[in-house]
Scaffold this active site. Structure first.
Site, short mmCIF file in Angstrom:
data_model
loop_
_atom_site.label_atom_id
_atom_site.label_comp_id
_atom_site.label_asym_id
_atom_site.label_seq_id
_atom_site.Cartn_x
_atom_site.Cartn_y
_atom_site.Cartn_z
N ARG A 1 15.14 -1.80 -6.08
CA ARG A 1 13.86 -1.83 -6.27
C ARG A 1 13.77 -1.92 -7.95
O ARG A 1 14.47 -1.05 -8.72
CB ARG A 1 13.29 -0.45 -5.82
CG ARG A 1 13.55 0.11 -4.33
CD ARG A 1 12.66 -1.04 -3.48
NE ARG A 1 11.53 -1.16 -3.83
CZ ARG A 1 10.66 -0.40 -3.10
NH1 ARG A 1 10.87 0.62 -2.38
NH2 ARG A 1 9.34 -0.66 -3.31
N PRO B 1 0.90 -1.16 0.14
CA PRO B 1 -0.17 -0.17 -0.02
C PRO B 1 0.74 1.34 0.04
O PRO B 1 1.77 1.38 0.75
CB PRO B 1 -0.76 -0.11 1.17
CG PRO B 1 -0.64 -1.56 1.75
CD PRO B 1 0.76 -1.97 1.25
N GLU B 2 0.55 2.06 -0.93
CA GLU B 2 1.23 3.44 -0.99
C GLU B 2 0.27 4.55 -0.66
O GLU B 2 -0.99 4.22 -0.32
CB GLU B 2 1.81 3.56 -2.27
CG GLU B 2 2.84 2.61 -2.84
CD GLU B 2 3.65 2.88 -3.87
OE1 GLU B 2 3.54 4.17 -4.63
OE2 GLU B 2 3.95 2.04 -4.82
N LYS C 1 2.37 7.18 4.51
CA LYS C 1 1.72 5.81 4.40
C LYS C 1 1.16 5.25 5.72
O LYS C 1 0.72 4.15 5.84
CB LYS C 1 2.81 4.74 4.00
CG LYS C 1 3.19 5.32 2.45
CD LYS C 1 4.20 3.85 1.80
CE LYS C 1 5.22 4.69 0.97
NZ LYS C 1 6.39 3.67 0.76
#
Ligand SMILES: [Zn+2]
Length: 264
Positions: A252, A2-3, A58
């Site tokens: 990433r 979740p961002e 977040k």
């Protein structure tokens, strides 16, 4: 993971069920999600009234009549209203008339009670939906870091993650390895606009459900269907047809169009 848009969606779907209600009972089971004294955490929360719920980067920030209850969903955390208990239920919170259930398969989430907003939250950068274009451009000019790791850095902006950084850089036609302080003012403005438009649109689609993200009602988001580069390695760029590439930047996975986003 979740961002910002996913956490915002969870907050909006939770607000009507939690604001103004009192925590009557709480229990916690995970030494990962709730390290430390879990009975003490339960007693800090019990009897507290939830004044309001906001997103902070977040984090979900429950503002209580005394102190804060902080929740970070980690990779696979879900905060659900009125859901049944499962083997992955690590927190069970009873309000006046309903129950909040925290499920987390991988247990990378985190929750705690704090009397004051903890310093590590106060040190986070501005919210990307609130910062204006001039301040954003000034912050970029002050950094010699590459764009991808800089935009992921929560001390620079709070709330962005891998998906929306890749998508915003594509929208603004900026290569992920461009150096921040060498981005011209005009392009800094385009990046700022891309970030804000993208986040607003993603919130409208209730976020991106890549793996198991759902909102507080258990519903999936649909913004993943609108991703232009994220997770599309080897597919044609929607703008120019060149094949989307993936590279690894500070561990990433990073997706970009080599033609629309020249390295220069
Ligand atoms: Zn392209």
């Amino acid at each position: 993971v979740p961002e910002l848009p996913e956490v915002e969606t969870v907050v909006r779907t939770l607000q009507p069920s939690v604001e103004g209600r009192t925590i009557r009972y709480a229990e916690f089971h995970s030494p990962h999600v709730t390290p430390g004294d879990r009975a003490a955490l339960a007693s800090s929360l019990t009897g507290r009234r939830i004044e309001n719920l906001v997103r902070y980067g977040k984090y979900l920030l429950f503002q209580l009549d005394y102190g804060y209850w902080l929740v970070h969903l980690g990779m696979t955390g879900k905060l659900l209203v009125g859901a049944p208990r499962t083997p992955h239920t690590h927190a069970w919170i009873e309000l006046d008339d309903r129950v909040l259930v925290y499920d987390d398969v991988r247990q990378f989430g985190h929750m705690e009670w704090a009397a004051e907003l903890p310093p590590r939250l106060r040190k986070l950068g501005p919210d990307p939906l609130e910062i204006d274009a001039d301040s954003f451009a000034r912050r970029l000019r002050a950094r010699r870091s590459r764009l991808k790791p800089l935009l992921l850095n929560q001390a620079f902006l709070r709330g962005l993650g891998n998906i929306y950084v890749d998508e915003a850089l594509f929208q603004a036609r900026l290569h992920p390895l461009r150096v921040a302080n060498r981005v011209p003012r005009r392009q800094a403005g385009e990046l700022h606009q891309a970030i804000q438009e993208l986040l607003a649109l993603a919130i409208r689609y209730k976020g991106s459900s890549i793996s198991d993200y759902v909102d507080a009602a258990g519903e999936r988001g649909s913004f993943q269907e609108l991703h232009q580069v994220y997770g599309r390695e080897g597919a044609p760029c929607p703008r120019c047809g060149t094949l989307i590439r993936r590279m690894v930047v500070t561990q990433r996975g990073t997706h970009y169009c080599p033609r629309c986003q020249p390295r220069r």
